[in-house]
Design a protein around this motif. Structure first.
Motif, mmCIF file in Angstrom:
data_model
loop_
_atom_site.group_PDB
_atom_site.id
_atom_site.type_symbol
_atom_site.label_atom_id
_atom_site.label_comp_id
_atom_site.label_asym_id
_atom_site.label_seq_id
_atom_site.Cartn_x
_atom_site.Cartn_y
_atom_site.Cartn_z
ATOM 1 N N GLU A 202 -0.628 8.366 -4.460
ATOM 2 C CA GLU A 202 -1.690 7.420 -4.834
ATOM 3 C C GLU A 202 -3.134 9.161 -4.948
ATOM 4 O OE1 GLU A 202 -5.078 4.091 -3.551
ATOM 5 O OE2 GLU A 202 -3.479 5.298 -2.641
ATOM 6 N N ASP B 47 4.112 7.272 -1.487
ATOM 7 C CA ASP B 47 3.048 6.403 -1.990
ATOM 8 C C ASP B 47 2.081 7.259 -1.741
ATOM 9 O OD1 ASP B 47 4.764 5.124 -2.401
ATOM 10 O OD2 ASP B 47 4.493 2.928 -1.485
ATOM 11 N N ARG B 48 1.317 8.242 -0.185
ATOM 12 C CA ARG B 48 -0.065 8.390 -0.034
ATOM 13 C C ARG B 48 -0.412 9.181 -1.212
ATOM 14 N NH1 ARG B 48 -3.673 4.740 2.606
ATOM 15 N NH2 ARG B 48 -4.158 6.644 3.652
#
Length: 67
Positions: A20, A16-17
């Motif tokens: 992002e 996810d990071r």
């Protein structure tokens, strides 16, 4: 079409990071400083996420670079 689908699939598989960070910098065209602020990170931490994310994308799409 196939390239876009493969890129979208590779992006979904990133943590996810990392996803992002790449989205903010490459798709939303934020600077590293802006993206780091949005994510609540230091610029160095953001750059690390970007580097790992780019490596992951390169690995996932490596067969497309072959002639």
């Amino acid at each position: 079409q196939d390239v876009g689908r493969r890129m979208a699939d590779a992006m979904r598989r990133l943590p996810d990071r990392q996803r992002e960070a790449i989205t903010l910098c490459h798709y939303q065209e934020m600077t590293n400083i802006e993206a780091a602020a949005v994510m609540g990170l230091s610029v160095e931490a953001l750059e690390s996420l970007l580097a790992r994310g780019r490596r992951g994308l390169r690995a996932a799409l490596a067969d497309m670079a072959q002639p």
